[in-house]
Design an enzyme around this catalytic site. Structure first.
Site, PDB file in Angstrom:
ATOM      1  N   ASN A 111       0.879  -1.170   0.000  1.00  0.00           N
ATOM      2  CA  ASN A 111       0.000   0.000   0.000  1.00  0.00           C
ATOM      3  C   ASN A 111       0.917   1.220   0.000  1.00  0.00           C
ATOM      4  O   ASN A 111       1.474   1.572   1.038  1.00  0.00           O
ATOM      5  CB  ASN A 111      -0.895  -0.027   1.253  1.00  0.00           C
ATOM      6  CG  ASN A 111      -1.704   1.245   1.411  1.00  0.00           C
ATOM      7  OD1 ASN A 111      -1.788   2.057   0.495  1.00  0.00           O
ATOM      8  ND2 ASN A 111      -2.293   1.426   2.588  1.00  0.00           N
TER       9      ASN A 111
ATOM     10  N   LYS B 296       0.174   4.222  -0.288  1.00  0.00           N
ATOM     11  CA  LYS B 296      -0.462   5.433   0.256  1.00  0.00           C
ATOM     12  C   LYS B 296      -0.177   6.615  -0.682  1.00  0.00           C
ATOM     13  O   LYS B 296       0.010   6.390  -1.877  1.00  0.00           O
ATOM     14  CB  LYS B 296       0.017   5.686   1.688  1.00  0.00           C
ATOM     15  CG  LYS B 296      -0.120   4.422   2.555  1.00  0.00           C
ATOM     16  CD  LYS B 296      -0.033   4.682   4.024  1.00  0.00           C
ATOM     17  CE  LYS B 296      -0.204   3.353   4.762  1.00  0.00           C
ATOM     18  NZ  LYS B 296      -0.263   3.505   6.208  1.00  0.00           N
TER      19      LYS B 296
ATOM     20  N   HIS C 215      -9.665   1.364   4.498  1.00  0.00           N
ATOM     21  CA  HIS C 215      -8.410   1.555   5.236  1.00  0.00           C
ATOM     22  C   HIS C 215      -8.670   2.502   6.407  1.00  0.00           C
ATOM     23  O   HIS C 215      -9.452   3.445   6.290  1.00  0.00           O
ATOM     24  CB  HIS C 215      -7.332   2.118   4.310  1.00  0.00           C
ATOM     25  CG  HIS C 215      -5.975   2.095   4.956  1.00  0.00           C
ATOM     26  ND1 HIS C 215      -5.582   3.056   5.853  1.00  0.00           N
ATOM     27  CD2 HIS C 215      -4.953   1.204   4.872  1.00  0.00           C
ATOM     28  CE1 HIS C 215      -4.361   2.750   6.290  1.00  0.00           C
ATOM     29  NE2 HIS C 215      -3.961   1.639   5.705  1.00  0.00           N
TER      30      HIS C 215
ATOM     31  N   GLU D 202      -7.109   4.894   7.546  1.00  0.00           N
ATOM     32  CA  GLU D 202      -6.885   6.324   7.253  1.00  0.00           C
ATOM     33  C   GLU D 202      -8.099   6.928   6.553  1.00  0.00           C
ATOM     34  O   GLU D 202      -8.383   8.111   6.704  1.00  0.00           O
ATOM     35  CB  GLU D 202      -5.598   6.484   6.427  1.00  0.00           C
ATOM     36  CG  GLU D 202      -4.362   6.242   7.301  1.00  0.00           C
ATOM     37  CD  GLU D 202      -3.156   5.680   6.584  1.00  0.00           C
ATOM     38  OE1 GLU D 202      -3.099   5.730   5.346  1.00  0.00           O
ATOM     39  OE2 GLU D 202      -2.245   5.178   7.285  1.00  0.00           O
TER      40      GLU D 202
ATOM     41  N   GLU E 294      -5.732  -4.730  10.390  1.00  0.00           N
ATOM     42  CA  GLU E 294      -4.713  -3.702  10.607  1.00  0.00           C
ATOM     43  C   GLU E 294      -5.022  -2.927  11.885  1.00  0.00           C
ATOM     44  O   GLU E 294      -5.810  -1.973  11.859  1.00  0.00           O
ATOM     45  CB  GLU E 294      -4.685  -2.727   9.425  1.00  0.00           C
ATOM     46  CG  GLU E 294      -4.323  -3.372   8.109  1.00  0.00           C
ATOM     47  CD  GLU E 294      -3.683  -2.377   7.146  1.00  0.00           C
ATOM     48  OE1 GLU E 294      -2.588  -2.672   6.660  1.00  0.00           O
ATOM     49  OE2 GLU E 294      -4.269  -1.303   6.909  1.00  0.00           O
TER      50      GLU E 294
ATOM     51  N   GLY F 108       2.176   2.399  10.674  1.00  0.00           N
ATOM     52  CA  GLY F 108       3.143   3.478  10.519  1.00  0.00           C
ATOM     53  C   GLY F 108       3.828   3.891  11.811  1.00  0.00           C
ATOM     54  O   GLY F 108       4.506   4.912  11.868  1.00  0.00           O
TER      55      GLY F 108
ATOM     56  N   SER G  51       3.057  -1.999  10.333  1.00  0.00           N
ATOM     57  CA  SER G  51       4.495  -2.079  10.603  1.00  0.00           C
ATOM     58  C   SER G  51       5.083  -3.463  10.341  1.00  0.00           C
ATOM     59  O   SER G  51       6.019  -3.887  11.006  1.00  0.00           O
ATOM     60  CB  SER G  51       4.812  -1.611  12.024  1.00  0.00           C
ATOM     61  OG  SER G  51       4.411  -0.265  12.202  1.00  0.00           O
TER      62      SER G  51
HETATM   63  P1  PGA Z   1       2.595   0.351   7.556  1.00  0.00           P
HETATM   64  O1  PGA Z   1       1.171   0.568   6.894  1.00  0.00           O
HETATM   65  O2  PGA Z   1       3.125  -0.953   7.032  1.00  0.00           O
HETATM   66  O3  PGA Z   1       3.422   1.533   7.095  1.00  0.00           O
HETATM   67  O4  PGA Z   1       2.408   0.331   9.030  1.00  0.00           O
HETATM   68  C1  PGA Z   1       0.283  -0.507   6.693  1.00  0.00           C
HETATM   69  C2  PGA Z   1      -1.018   0.014   6.108  1.00  0.00           C
HETATM   70  O5  PGA Z   1      -1.479   1.084   6.521  1.00  0.00           O
HETATM   71  O6  PGA Z   1      -1.612  -0.629   5.221  1.00  0.00           O
END
Ligand code: PGA
Length: 248
Positions: free
Chosen positions: A8, A10, A95, A97, A166, A172, A210
C-alpha cells in the site's frame, strides 16, 4: 493456500520514483516465480503506469479506494469500471486512514466492497481497532462489527473478498502486533467468515501494521495469517521482496 503480499503505497510516489521502484522489484524477482502472490496498490493517477510496467509480470496491481457509485455526477470519485480498465485486480476499501480522515462508515465501506466485487475487482477490506478500543477490551467487538457490515452486503460472495486486519495503533508506528496478538484476531475473523461462507479457508486474511523484512516471517508463520498489507516497507524494493521471500 499461497500467501498474498500486497503493498500500500499510500500517497507517495512520482512517475520517476515509481519506475525505479518497479524496475528494482522486477530485477529482484529476476523472472522467477515469487514465494507469494504479490500486488501493489498505488495512487489512482499512477495505475496506468503500473499497468504498462507490470503487465505480464508476477506483480498484480490495485487501487487504494473505489467509489461506491457506479458512474455519474460524483466529482473526484474513481469507479470500479475505470480500475478494471486499468487492469486492477484489487482495491483496498475501508483503510483506517479513510475511516479516520475521510469519515468512511461501516456502511460506506460495505457498499464499496460490494461495488468492487460487482465490477470484477477484489476488495481488500481493512478492519482494525484503535489503541483506546484495544485498551478497553473492545478489539473483537470492533473488528467483528466492521467485517459484519461487509459480509451482510456481499452475502454469497464473501469467499471472494480479501480481509486485512490492521490494528490502527500498529500502522506506521513501528509497533507491530505480536504474532500471537495478530493470530488471535485472525482466528476470530476466520470464525466469523466460517458462519458466512462454506469455504472460510479460501479467504486471505492479511495482517498489516508495521510489517517489515525483520518481523514478517514470524507473523506469516501463524496459521490464520495468509499474507500482509505492507505500507512503508512496500516503498523499498529490497524490503518488500524480503517480506515476499519470508512467505516461503
Ligand atoms: P505500515 O502501513 O506498514 O506503514 O504500518 C500498513 C497500512 O497502513 O496498510
Amino acid at each position: 493456500m499461497r500467501k498474498l503480499i500486497a503493498g500500500n503505497w499510500k500517497m507517495n510516489g512520482s512517475l520517476a520514483a515509481n519506475a525505479a521502484l518497479l524496475q528494482a522489484m522486477l530485477d529482484g524477482l529476476g523472472g522467477k516465480t515469487p514465494a507469494a502472490d504479490m500486488a501493489l496498490c498505488a495512487p489512482a493517477p499512477y495505475l496506468a503506469q503500473l499497468q504498462s510496467l507490470l503487465q505480464g509480470s508476477a506483480i498484480a496491481w490495485g487501487a487504494q479506494d473505489v467509489s461506491s457509485h457506479e458512474q455519474g455526477a460524483y466529482t473526484g470519485e474513481v469507479s470500479v469500471a475505470m480500475l478494471k480498465e486499468l487492469g486492477c485486480r484489487y482495491a483496498i476499501v475501508g483503510h483506517s486512514e479513510r475511516r479516520q480522515y475521510h469519515g468512511e462508515t461501516d456502511a460506506l465501506v460495505a457498499a464499496k466492497a460490494q461495488r468492487a466485487l460487482a465490477g470484477g475487482v477484489t476488495p481488500i477490506v481493512c478492519v482494525g481497532e484503535t489503541l483506546a478500543e484495544r485498551d478497553a477490551g473492545e478489539t473483537e467487538r470492533v473488528v467483528k462489527r466492521q467485517l459484519a457490515a461487509v459480509i451482510h452486503a456481499v452475502a454469497h460472495c464473501t469467499s471472494e473478498i480479501v480481509v486485512a486486519y490492521e490494528p490502527v495503533w500498529a500502522i506506521g508506528t513501528g509497533k507491530t502486533a505480536s504474532p500471537e496478538q495478530a493470530q488471535q484476531v485472525h482466528a476470530v475473523l476466520r470464525a466469523q467468515l466460517a458462519a458466512a461462507t462454506e469455504h472460510p479457508e479460501r479467504v486471505h486474511i492479511l495482517y498489516g501494521g508495521s510489517m517489515n523484512a525483520a518481523n514478517a516471517a514470524s507473523l506469516l508463520a501463524q496459521p490464520d495469517i495468509d499474507g500482509g498489507l505492507i505500507g512503508g516497507a512496500s516503498l523499498k524494493a529490497a524490503d518488500f521482496l524480503q517480506i515476499v521471500a519470508s512467505a516461503a
